[in-house]
Design a protein around this motif. Structure first.
Motif, mmCIF file in Angstrom:
data_model
loop_
_atom_site.group_PDB
_atom_site.id
_atom_site.type_symbol
_atom_site.label_atom_id
_atom_site.label_comp_id
_atom_site.label_asym_id
_atom_site.label_seq_id
_atom_site.Cartn_x
_atom_site.Cartn_y
_atom_site.Cartn_z
ATOM 1 N N LEU A 1 0.808 -1.213 0.000
ATOM 2 C CA LEU A 1 0.000 0.000 0.000
ATOM 3 C C LEU A 1 0.845 1.269 0.000
ATOM 4 C CD1 LEU A 1 -2.871 -1.016 2.452
ATOM 5 C CD2 LEU A 1 -2.913 -0.959 -0.051
ATOM 6 N N LYS A 2 2.113 1.150 0.352
ATOM 7 C CA LYS A 2 2.991 2.336 0.333
ATOM 8 C C LYS A 2 3.358 2.710 -1.094
ATOM 9 C CE LYS A 2 6.174 0.472 2.940
ATOM 10 N NZ LYS A 2 5.527 -0.812 3.319
ATOM 11 N N THR A 3 3.474 1.710 -1.952
ATOM 12 C CA THR A 3 3.903 1.965 -3.330
ATOM 13 C C THR A 3 2.839 1.604 -4.369
ATOM 14 O OG1 THR A 3 4.827 -0.271 -3.562
ATOM 15 C CG2 THR A 3 6.277 1.448 -2.655
ATOM 16 N N ASP A 4 1.783 0.908 -3.914
ATOM 17 C CA ASP A 4 0.736 0.387 -4.804
ATOM 18 C C ASP A 4 1.256 -0.695 -5.737
ATOM 19 O OD1 ASP A 4 -1.447 1.739 -3.837
ATOM 20 O OD2 ASP A 4 -1.240 3.425 -5.218
ATOM 21 N N LYS A 5 2.416 -1.236 -5.434
ATOM 22 C CA LYS A 5 2.994 -2.296 -6.250
ATOM 23 C C LYS A 5 2.391 -3.640 -5.869
ATOM 24 C CE LYS A 5 7.351 -4.550 -7.523
ATOM 25 N NZ LYS A 5 8.827 -4.579 -7.317
ATOM 26 N N VAL A 6 2.022 -4.438 -6.886
ATOM 27 C CA VAL A 6 1.470 -5.769 -6.665
ATOM 28 C C VAL A 6 2.563 -6.800 -6.951
ATOM 29 C CG1 VAL A 6 -0.240 -7.460 -7.398
ATOM 30 C CG2 VAL A 6 -0.860 -5.041 -7.252
ATOM 31 N N ASN A 7 2.838 -7.635 -5.965
ATOM 32 C CA ASN A 7 3.865 -8.659 -6.106
ATOM 33 C C ASN A 7 3.223 -10.018 -6.358
ATOM 34 O OD1 ASN A 7 6.136 -6.882 -5.408
ATOM 35 N ND2 ASN A 7 5.188 -6.844 -3.378
ATOM 36 N N VAL A 8 3.459 -10.574 -7.524
ATOM 37 C CA VAL A 8 2.858 -11.846 -7.910
ATOM 38 C C VAL A 8 3.537 -12.999 -7.174
ATOM 39 C CG1 VAL A 8 2.396 -13.435 -9.807
ATOM 40 C CG2 VAL A 8 2.242 -10.953 -10.173
ATOM 41 N N VAL A 9 2.724 -13.875 -6.614
ATOM 42 C CA VAL A 9 3.222 -15.055 -5.916
ATOM 43 C C VAL A 9 2.771 -16.298 -6.675
ATOM 44 C CG1 VAL A 9 3.156 -16.383 -3.784
ATOM 45 C CG2 VAL A 9 3.207 -13.880 -3.706
ATOM 46 N N GLU A 10 3.662 -17.230 -6.856
ATOM 47 C CA GLU A 10 3.363 -18.426 -7.641
ATOM 48 C C GLU A 10 2.256 -19.264 -7.012
ATOM 49 O OE1 GLU A 10 5.685 -22.412 -9.352
ATOM 50 O OE2 GLU A 10 6.771 -20.844 -8.232
ATOM 51 N N THR A 11 1.343 -19.744 -7.839
ATOM 52 C CA THR A 11 0.256 -20.590 -7.368
ATOM 53 C C THR A 11 0.791 -21.970 -6.993
ATOM 54 O OG1 THR A 11 -1.373 -19.465 -8.752
ATOM 55 C CG2 THR A 11 -1.922 -21.692 -8.016
ATOM 56 N N SER A 12 0.271 -22.505 -5.898
ATOM 57 C CA SER A 12 0.688 -23.824 -5.416
ATOM 58 C C SER A 12 -0.497 -24.470 -4.721
ATOM 59 C CB SER A 12 1.854 -23.666 -4.433
ATOM 60 O OG SER A 12 1.387 -23.153 -3.192
ATOM 61 N N PRO A 13 -0.373 -25.701 -4.231
ATOM 62 C CA PRO A 13 -1.467 -26.323 -3.481
ATOM 63 C C PRO A 13 -1.896 -25.470 -2.283
ATOM 64 C CG PRO A 13 0.085 -28.003 -4.134
ATOM 65 C CD PRO A 13 0.720 -26.685 -4.493
ATOM 66 N N GLU A 14 -0.968 -24.666 -1.759
ATOM 67 C CA GLU A 14 -1.272 -23.795 -0.620
ATOM 68 C C GLU A 14 -2.252 -22.686 -0.982
ATOM 69 O OE1 GLU A 14 0.570 -23.636 2.800
ATOM 70 O OE2 GLU A 14 0.251 -25.690 2.157
ATOM 71 N N SER A 15 -2.471 -22.494 -2.274
ATOM 72 C CA SER A 15 -3.377 -21.445 -2.726
ATOM 73 C C SER A 15 -4.845 -21.842 -2.595
ATOM 74 C CB SER A 15 -3.090 -21.094 -4.194
ATOM 75 O OG SER A 15 -1.748 -20.699 -4.372
ATOM 76 N N TYR A 16 -5.093 -23.088 -2.178
ATOM 77 C CA TYR A 16 -6.465 -23.577 -2.039
ATOM 78 C C TYR A 16 -6.695 -23.976 -0.582
ATOM 79 C CZ TYR A 16 -5.982 -23.573 -7.050
ATOM 80 O OH TYR A 16 -5.754 -23.168 -8.337
ATOM 81 N N VAL A 17 -7.754 -23.408 -0.018
ATOM 82 C CA VAL A 17 -7.965 -23.536 1.426
ATOM 83 C C VAL A 17 -9.382 -23.988 1.750
ATOM 84 C CG1 VAL A 17 -7.561 -22.389 3.632
ATOM 85 C CG2 VAL A 17 -6.505 -21.476 1.555
#
Length: 218
Positions: A172-188
């Motif tokens: 929120l300080k820079t409005d930059k979005v950092n992409v994180v790789e999808t993995s099994p952890e992405s499903y909850v």
């Protein structure tokens, strides 16, 4: 509630607890919310009308999310009025947490309207931590396989899966979005306990998370 919770945790070098993992098993007494901003107004009719106000006559807090934060809830209509009301309040509850994270205003987020007991403390602390670190998320979260088990007129359980593969950490300080790789952890998988308060609101009091659950994998 989601990949953003995991991503934000990573972005903060593991300093922030996962939203629902932090909740653990709910319960506890209602005094757990004594010092939570906005908790004293939970359930009171002084709250601002909600954009998605229903016809139940309840004066709900307003919920507005930024344009880059999208929530998709599947299975809103079950054909059972009681279950539909529970799912609607679950949807609003989830939205208030993300409103708090995005806006930085815990008192007006509406969390204390839809959460209670140890669940309220958990979501409050989660949002407060992210506010302090100026961290949020952007993208889309998909909530699916939403199921309701009604125990009686004032208690029920809601389970659902979350697909976080299309949401990423936002600074929120820079409005930059950092992409994180999808993995099994992405499903909850989430299992929540809810109870109906005196004003007719189905509040979440208990939360459990199973990150990487096979039942939610594509």
């Amino acid at each position: 509630m989601n990949r953003p919770a995991r991503l934000v945790t990573a972005a903060l070098t593991a300093s922030a607890a996962l939203l629902l993992t932090a909740c653990g098993s709910g319960g506890g007494d209602e005094s757990s919310s004594d010092k939570i901003a906005g908790a004293d107004s939970a359930g009171k009719s002084s709250a601002s009308p909600s954009v998605s106000a229903s016809a139940d006559g309840i004066d709900r807090p307003e919920i507005k999310l930024p344009s880059d934060m999208k929530l998709e809830f599947e299975g809103r209509q079950t054909g059972d009025a009681a279950k539909d009301a529970i799912l609607a309040d679950n949807e609003r509850a989830v939205s208030t947490v993300w409103q708090a994270v995005a806006s930085g205003d815990l008192k007006k987020s509406g969390m204390a309207f839809y959460y209670t007991d140890t669940a309220l403390r958990a979501v409050y602390d989660y949002a407060k931590n992210n506010n302090a670190n100026k961290t949020s998320w952007a993208g889309t979260l998909r909530y699916f396989d939403r199921q309701v088990t009604v125990f009686d007129k004032t208690s029920a359980a809601v389970t659902y899966c979350t697909d976080e593969s299309n949401a990423n950490v936002k600074d929120l300080k820079t409005d930059k979005v950092n992409v994180v790789e999808t993995s099994p952890e992405s499903y909850v998988y989430y299992n929540t306990g809810v109870k109906k308060n005196k004003d007719g609101v189905w509040q979440i009091w208990q939360l459990h998370e199973d990150r990487g659950s096979k039942r939610c994998q594509p």
